[in-house]
Structure formats: structure tokens, C-alpha cells
Scaffold this motif. Sequence first.
Motif, PDB file in Angstrom:
ATOM      1  N   ALA C  72       0.847  -1.193   0.000  1.00  0.00           N
ATOM      2  CA  ALA C  72       0.000   0.000   0.000  1.00  0.00           C
ATOM      3  C   ALA C  72       0.883   1.245   0.000  1.00  0.00           C
ATOM      4  CB  ALA C  72      -0.921  -0.002   1.221  1.00  0.00           C
ATOM      5  N   ILE C  73       0.539   2.210  -0.859  1.00  0.00           N
ATOM      6  CA  ILE C  73       1.397   3.377  -1.058  1.00  0.00           C
ATOM      7  C   ILE C  73       0.819   4.591  -0.357  1.00  0.00           C
ATOM      8  CG2 ILE C  73       2.342   4.959  -2.768  1.00  0.00           C
ATOM      9  CD1 ILE C  73       2.260   2.631  -4.757  1.00  0.00           C
ATOM     10  N   GLY C  74       1.666   5.251   0.417  1.00  0.00           N
ATOM     11  CA  GLY C  74       1.261   6.485   1.070  1.00  0.00           C
ATOM     12  C   GLY C  74       2.193   7.620   0.714  1.00  0.00           C
ATOM     13  N   ALA C  75       1.690   8.846   0.833  1.00  0.00           N
ATOM     14  CA  ALA C  75       2.524  10.030   0.628  1.00  0.00           C
ATOM     15  C   ALA C  75       3.132  10.434   1.968  1.00  0.00           C
ATOM     16  CB  ALA C  75       1.684  11.170   0.070  1.00  0.00           C
ATOM     17  N   ALA C 117      -2.038   2.196 -10.088  1.00  0.00           N
ATOM     18  CA  ALA C 117      -2.448   1.930  -8.709  1.00  0.00           C
ATOM     19  C   ALA C 117      -3.221   3.115  -8.152  1.00  0.00           C
ATOM     20  CB  ALA C 117      -1.221   1.645  -7.849  1.00  0.00           C
ATOM     21  N   ARG C 118      -3.590   3.027  -6.883  1.00  0.00           N
ATOM     22  CA  ARG C 118      -4.212   4.192  -6.269  1.00  0.00           C
ATOM     23  C   ARG C 118      -3.527   4.475  -4.935  1.00  0.00           C
ATOM     24  NH1 ARG C 118     -10.333   3.264  -5.685  1.00  0.00           N
ATOM     25  NH2 ARG C 118     -10.194   5.355  -4.816  1.00  0.00           N
ATOM     26  N   LEU C 119      -3.530   5.741  -4.562  1.00  0.00           N
ATOM     27  CA  LEU C 119      -2.885   6.129  -3.310  1.00  0.00           C
ATOM     28  C   LEU C 119      -3.718   5.628  -2.137  1.00  0.00           C
ATOM     29  CD1 LEU C 119      -0.382   7.861  -2.497  1.00  0.00           C
ATOM     30  CD2 LEU C 119      -1.990   9.678  -1.944  1.00  0.00           C
ATOM     31  N   HIS C 120      -3.050   5.147  -1.110  1.00  0.00           N
ATOM     32  CA  HIS C 120      -3.727   4.533   0.021  1.00  0.00           C
ATOM     33  C   HIS C 120      -3.764   5.429   1.255  1.00  0.00           C
ATOM     34  CE1 HIS C 120      -3.443   2.113   3.784  1.00  0.00           C
ATOM     35  NE2 HIS C 120      -4.423   1.431   3.238  1.00  0.00           N
ATOM     36  N   HIS C 121      -2.667   6.125   1.526  1.00  0.00           N
ATOM     37  CA  HIS C 121      -2.635   6.905   2.765  1.00  0.00           C
ATOM     38  C   HIS C 121      -1.685   8.092   2.683  1.00  0.00           C
ATOM     39  CE1 HIS C 121       0.850   4.168   3.390  1.00  0.00           C
ATOM     40  NE2 HIS C 121       1.332   5.120   4.155  1.00  0.00           N
TER      41      HIS C 121
END
Lengths: 271, 271, 271, 271
Positions: C72-75, C117-121
Amino acid sequence: MAIHQYYEFRENVSRTMDLNCDIGESFGPWRMGSDLAMFEFISSANIACGFHAGDPTTMHGVVKAAVAHNVAIGAHTGFPDLQGFGRREMSVSHSEAYAMTLYQVGALTAFVHASGARLHHVKPHGALYNMAAKNRPLADALAQAVRDIDPALVFYGLAGSEMISAAKAIGLSTASEVFADRTYEADGSLVSRNISGAMIECEEDALAQVRQMLEGQVRARSGELIQIHADTVCLHGDQPHAVAFAKRLAEELKKDGVRVAAPTLLATRRT
Amino acid sequence: MAIHQYYEFRENVSRTMDLNCDIGESFGPWRMGSDLAMFEFISSANIACGFHAGDPTTMHGVVKAAVAHNVAIGAHTGFPDLQGFGRREMSVSHSEAYAMTLYQVGALTAFVHASGARLHHVKPHGALYNMAAKNRPLADALAQAVRDIDPALVFYGLAGSEMISAAKAIGLSTASEVFADRTYEADGSLVSRNISGAMIECEEDALAQVRQMLEGQVRARSGELIQIHADTVCLHGDQPHAVAFAKRLAEELKKDGVRVAAPTLLATRRT
Amino acid sequence: MAIHQYYEFRENVSRTMDLNCDIGESFGPWRMGSDLAMFEFISSANIACGFHAGDPTTMHGVVKAAVAHNVAIGAHTGFPDLQGFGRREMSVSHSEAYAMTLYQVGALTAFVHASGARLHHVKPHGALYNMAAKNRPLADALAQAVRDIDPALVFYGLAGSEMISAAKAIGLSTASEVFADRTYEADGSLVSRNISGAMIECEEDALAQVRQMLEGQVRARSGELIQIHADTVCLHGDQPHAVAFAKRLAEELKKDGVRVAAPTLLATRRT
Amino acid sequence: MAIHQYYEFRENVSRTMDLNCDIGESFGPWRMGSDLAMFEFISSANIACGFHAGDPTTMHGVVKAAVAHNVAIGAHTGFPDLQGFGRREMSVSHSEAYAMTLYQVGALTAFVHASGARLHHVKPHGALYNMAAKNRPLADALAQAVRDIDPALVFYGLAGSEMISAAKAIGLSTASEVFADRTYEADGSLVSRNISGAMIECEEDALAQVRQMLEGQVRARSGELIQIHADTVCLHGDQPHAVAFAKRLAEELKKDGVRVAAPTLLATRRT
């Protein structure tokens, strides 16, 4: 010993060589190079000035270490491009190149003076170095900036390049730089890194090339033996075997009776 | 006239005042301030060094203009925050503050030397100025950096602040700065800009306050008359009526027999 | 399985834990961390967005790798301070904090979308994280920015801090972050790094602390057992034994029947 | 009206023209341009994304204003060179150009989404625009980045340039940009600013040139009448008479029965 005597003396011996290394290329929390280890073997350090690498805190620490090791200190001036590490060409005007050189050399000088030493030389970095090697008006702008700060500074540039010509033309002392691990074209320029064989991987070959350069010659890629003037050998501090090669080269030169020293008599310490 | 004679002379007259202005606050393609117009009326210029404003090309042009107008040149040192114009507090360590001061003062000095002049003073900017006014260890770090570059530099700081104490403690000359258009608290600090009445809008009131400061006094917000030492008045160059007020103040001081001059005898031009 | 079923399921099991790590902290030519090795053991990655670390090219590579590892990808949003690595407090206004969050999250989102993908957090970094943990209006500004970009994003913040409260107050999903290798005060805050005993050096102790946190408790420095809500454990990727500890923790959790997974059902891949 | 009907309609009328302007070119404390005044007359705004100009706070304010004026919003992507305002060529690799485009477009998109709108187009800026106009692989990298973010985005580029070809080749909608106040070479390129006559100073001449462009033609410097495809006219917002000329042009086009509108039907507001 008067200065003219020194130069005669040096001329006679013909056996002095400067070993320089790019130093202080860390930035903020990021480390690069083996600065402290390299100080043992080099005679001059080109210290990054915050434009392509380095920052005030890094510069402060590195300058103090260089003074402690009695290494001649130079400003390593680059393009304002940290992300690109000053390796991306930028189409700056000559007045911009002049001003960015003054700025960076001045910034480093403050640390050098605060450490009780004096600045010894200036060496352009990366894309600025490569561009100025071939572009005389750009080389003129850099040389003029160096002279306007202090005419006693030594200008380090690629042997046989426009940088050396430009610096000589306005009366600066110069140090013609050669590379132990790079091959040369017949016109004295470096073989492009994009061409296979640009790098000399074998340590023995690199040592042999330096020895030949001490005699004023280098074997070009074409096979020809060409003339080259070598005042200073550039060592790379950020590569795996950098320190080992620096140690080896310093030892071999010593065995050969070559004195490793920066190219002027200027004392590093201010009196 | 020997230096001690000058100081006696100045003591007797008690009628010299420096007018300083922040100069060189443009950046790249963006303009700020009325630098050339202000040079006519000020005796010292605080030139931005590329951290909160300014860039090498801007610095080069502004330094040449300052030398041409025979204005004393100072380094205006700030936080590395162009977007925030150095007005946002940053929790830098004291060694970082020391190093960023060395860096900026050195960078500016190169332009000053290349123009045949010498640096006269250093004045912290914005949030760095405000923080160092109250934080003695930070003020010590800044003062130490200035002394390590050149003990003859004058340290400009808020009158009565920790900056002045820190600079005096290590033997630097100081210039106590006052503001024509700001009101004061009874403890000598500036009234916060968040409080109504922090700014003196009326030109006559501002002139009257400067006249009172020449006598060593200022009326605090509380109504009390407090002591204040004034060596230099800060003029703002980026406000609508800045040039007009600078002209007016310079004229009024002249009428009153006050000489507008930078706070030391140090010649701006190097011999 | 419908979403409400999932949450019931998760509630019953109470045995899911997210392992997150700060990723993409290289910059230009400088490397930091062991990103690829950590991807094997973590369930979510906080990717630097170019303000305190990272650059477009680094972000591009790291996002692709994160997608390939189904992490999961977060900024990881920080202050604009590369030299200080976002660890120096800056007095930004709330509107500045809001805008710099939008900017960074948006920049990272472009790479995430380009990778399908989509951003998660979103997780604030360094000084911004520490300040927002205690400063509700600042935390509100950050949470508002996250919601204005995408209300489905999860806000990662220090367990029990103002960040979690602020995010919950405007309806964002939150992940309460705990630290395996940090000790806690009785009020649930982290023991300051300046205090001896702030760091848990022993791997067994760190593992024991995580196990306790899974039960909703942690032993404070004072000796008390306090309540703590743990959705995600922060692993440090830039320390010597980081990868080894991450591997060990992932294995131990698995043995305990704990599922390592990011805190929502949101698929990483866009359909 | 279905989309295909719209395009037929537009084809028949042949009387729609976009007026675009570079907007949001302020930075930190420095102002540039007359953004609010220009919004009255333009149909699309190219907003700087923080690399050559702009910053998060500026972008936030400008995007809100653009949405309020119902102006189509584009990302104005440039080199990371604030001091040089993105006007200095940089030798970035194609993958760097790709990544810096993703980054900037993404950053702006966050503000656009937070304002309830959608991004309409991307237009490269300055040196990046000029380089990509002639360099097909660079143009390909930029177009690819735009498509990877959102295939519905319109690519704005110099009419007849490699940018337009590259964008069309991967299926992007394009807007061929022309200049009211620049003269053209016979090959359709702009006359270099270094050549006298590069700029059209006379307002009447500029208006006449736009009218001619509406008919698909322009008189080259050589005297020839050449073909040119004009979807959008670039107005400069930072020049003295910018607003007056924008007003005049908008009025004249209206008189001529030309509708001023952005080149697609995409609604600016998200539903």
C-alpha cells in the motif's frame, strides 16, 4: 629560497605531482565519498560549495579536516543543480557563470579563513567543467571570476583545454589535470564515457598511464603516443576501490622518487 | 586623524546616524524594492545573500551599485527559505546557524572584493534576526561566525537585544538598530505586528521618534520614556512610500546637523 | 464479502497489523535506506515527495517497485527542507501547511496513477509529524488537505495524538502508528530522543513491546501499563539492522497468527 | 448535443479560438503578472507548478481564482530552475523529463481537485517548450507522461512542432499554439528573439496576424504566406500592455463572431 629558485628547482627535478580528489560531496543527511580516508593520500582537495553538492555544515567539517591534514584546499564550483549533481548541462549566460563562480568560491573561502587557512585553487565541476573545456568564452568567464577574487589562486582544468588557455591568458597559475583511469583521444580530449574502453579498469594499466604522463605522454585510443602536460592527477573518491587505488598510487609515486604536492608553494596556513 | 581621535570627535558631536536599508531582495526574474533610489539616501546597505532572497547575478549587480554610491556594504544573512523569504522560524542548531552565516557572508564578500571594496557589516534577517534577538546561544553562534571571518566587521542587531550583547562579548563592533516606524514596549522590544499600533503610519510621528532616539530615548507603548541606544535606523525599501520617507528623513537629519554615515571609519574601498 | 462484514471480521480477530516503512528517501545521486529489501516484509510504504527527500525520478522508480510488491502506497509529506531532511521545525502558517500537503500528495499521486495503482494513505514526516501530533490547528490543516484530495485516503499519525483526533473529526479513516523501538511516557507520547532509554536497542524487547501493543497496551517509562491503540508499526529502513528486524517481526507476527496487512480493504491496483 | 455533433459544429463554424495565458508565476513574496485581470479575457490558464515559478500557496490561490472565473486550467510544466525561470536549457534525460512532468502535473491536479474542478491541459514552459518543439524523443517523453496521468488531457504545444506530432501519435488531443506578437519563419518556427523584428510591437499588426491565423495562414518573415493551424493564442500576462491587449483581442474576436473558448467540451467543474 626565492620563488623563481623554486620553479627552477622544480623544473630540474620534474618529479612533483599533485593528487587531487573531489571532497565534501555529501549533502544534508546523505553521505558520499570517503573523505577522511582520501585525505591520507592526496595533496589537494576540491570541495563542493553547495550548488551541486555540499552544504554549509558539510563544508565546515570538511574544510577543518582538510586543514588538519595539510591538504591544499580548492573550491569545486558547479551548476545550481543538486538533483542532477551538477552533471546536467545548463545554458547559463557568461555573466551568470561568472557570478555563480564568485558566489561559490566566496562561500568556501569563509570556511577556509575561519579555519586559519587560505584557499589554494578553483576547479569547475561536472557539466560546467566539460562545457568550459571546449567553450572559450565560458572558460574566460570562470577564469575572470577566479582572478577577480584572488589572482594568486590556481586554476585547475583539463590538460590542454580551453580552461587552461583562458586562465593563462589572464595571468592565473594553472594546474593541468589528467585522469589515471580515463582513456584519451588523439586530440587530447577524454574518450566519451559512452564509448566502450573509456574507463581503465585495471589498476596496473592506470598506474602505467600515470607514469607515462609524468614523462609528458599518453597513448591515445588510436594507438598514437601524444603529448600531455600533467600537473595534477584526479582521483575519484566515491568509487569502490578509490581509497585503495589512491594509496597504491601515492606509494608507487614515492618509490619512483616523485614528490606528491600541490602545484604551488603557497602555504595552506595563513601566518 | 587617528581612530581614537575620531571616536572622541564623534562622542563630542553625538550627531552621527547611520541609515540602513535591506537591498538586493530581488530573486531571479522577480523584482523587489527600489534599490537604486534608496542608495541616494542611505549610508549602509544590507545585501541579501541568496538564502532568503538574492542570487549570484543579483548580488553582483547590487554590490557594484552600492560601491558606486559609496554605501557601506553588509551581508544580510537569513534562513534557507526563499519561499518564506526567511520570515519563518526554523529550528536550526547553533552549529548550523554558525555555518550558514559563514557561507552567506563569504559568498557576498567575493562580490565585494571583486568590486574593489571591503565588507563593512553583517545583519541577520527576518526570523533569524528575531530569534537571535532573544536567544543568546543563537546570537553567540552568529557573532562567532562574523568574528571568525573578519573581526573588523560590525555586527548590526536590534538595540538592547542579545545580538548586541553577544557581539560585544567577543569584541566585535556593534551597531544598535532602531526603527522609525515601529513602536516599542517598555522593555525595549518591538511591539508585535499582531498588536494594533505596532506600526507608526504617520510620517511626522516617525520623524519625531527618530529625533527622540538621537537623544537616546523613545516613548514606549505604555507611555513611559525609556532609554534606547541608536546607531542605525532601519529603512524599509519595499514599501510604497519608502523612498519618499528616506529622502525626507535624510533631509531632516541634515537640517538638524546630524551627519548620515555608516558607524565606522573603515573605508568602503580597499586601497 | 461486504465492507461492513470485513470490519466485523477484523474486529473479531483483532489480529491484523500493518507494518509501514519510510521509503524513497534517496535524493538525486545520494542513496538512503534499503527500499527493495524492506518491500519484502512491509505492508505499506510512506514515500517521500520531494520536499524533505525524494525527487521525481526517485519517486517514479520507488512507486513502480511498491506496486510490483503489492505494498500500500502512502505520501510521506514533509517540510521543504532537503538539507535538514524535514527534521527542523518551521513556523509555517496553517494555510501553508494545507497547501504543501496538497502539493506533495498530488505529486506522488501522479506516479501512483501512472503505475495503475491508487494512493492509500498520507503520513506526515519528521518535524511536521511531531508538531502536528501536539498542535490541533496544524493537524486540522493537514487532515483537511487529505480529505480535500480524496476522502478515501487513510491518515497515518501517532497513536493518541492530535493528528488522529483531527482526521477522525472530519471523517477520515485513520491508522494509529506505534513504534517498536521507542519507549513511551505515561501520557502516551514518545520519550524524547534526548532522554536516555528513549530507544529500545534489544530486538527481543522491541518484539515484546509490539506483542503487548497488539493487546492494546504498552509499559510506560514510569512503569505503568497504559492503553495504546495500534494499527500500524513504523519500521525504520535506514538503520543497520532494519531489514533483519523487519524480517524477524514479520515472521514472529505470522507465527502468532497475526496477518500483516494495510489498514483498509482498498485495493492497491485500480480496476 | 453529443460530442461528435460538437466537433462537426465547430468544424462548420471554424470560428472558435482559445486564448491562453501563463498564470501563477509569482513565487513566495515576489509578484509577477496580472493574473486576476487576465482571467476576465482568457479561456484557459497555464498555471506554474513550482519548478520554474509558483509555490503551493500561490498555486492554491490561483487555482481557486481560475475555477471562479470558469477558465480551463492547465499545468505549465518547466525545468527545476527558479532562478532562471525555466528559461535555461538543461540536458535532462528523457526519463527525467517524463518524471518531472508527472510530478508537476500531479501537484497541480491536487489543487484543481480540491477546488472541485478537473485539469484540462498541459503546456510545457520556457526552455522545455522550446527544446521539445524540435526534439521528438523529448516531446515523446512529455506526451507519454501526460497520457499516463490522464488520456483526456489536452496537450498544448507550438503549432507545427514535434510536441504536437508526439501528442497526436499517442492519441492525445492537442491544441496548436500561435503567438499574436511573434513573427514566423517560412518553416513555421518562431523568429528568434535575437533577430530584429521578432516581436510585433504594433497592436493593430498583432490583431491582423491573429485574424489571418484564424484563416489558417500567417505571413512569414520572408514574405511568404504559410499555412498554420491555430487552436489557441498565447497572451503574455507579464508585459506592460498585456491586459489592454487581451481585452482588445477578446473584443475584436467577439465582433468577428469568433467564440473564445478552451479547445474541448470537457467541463471544468467536476460533477
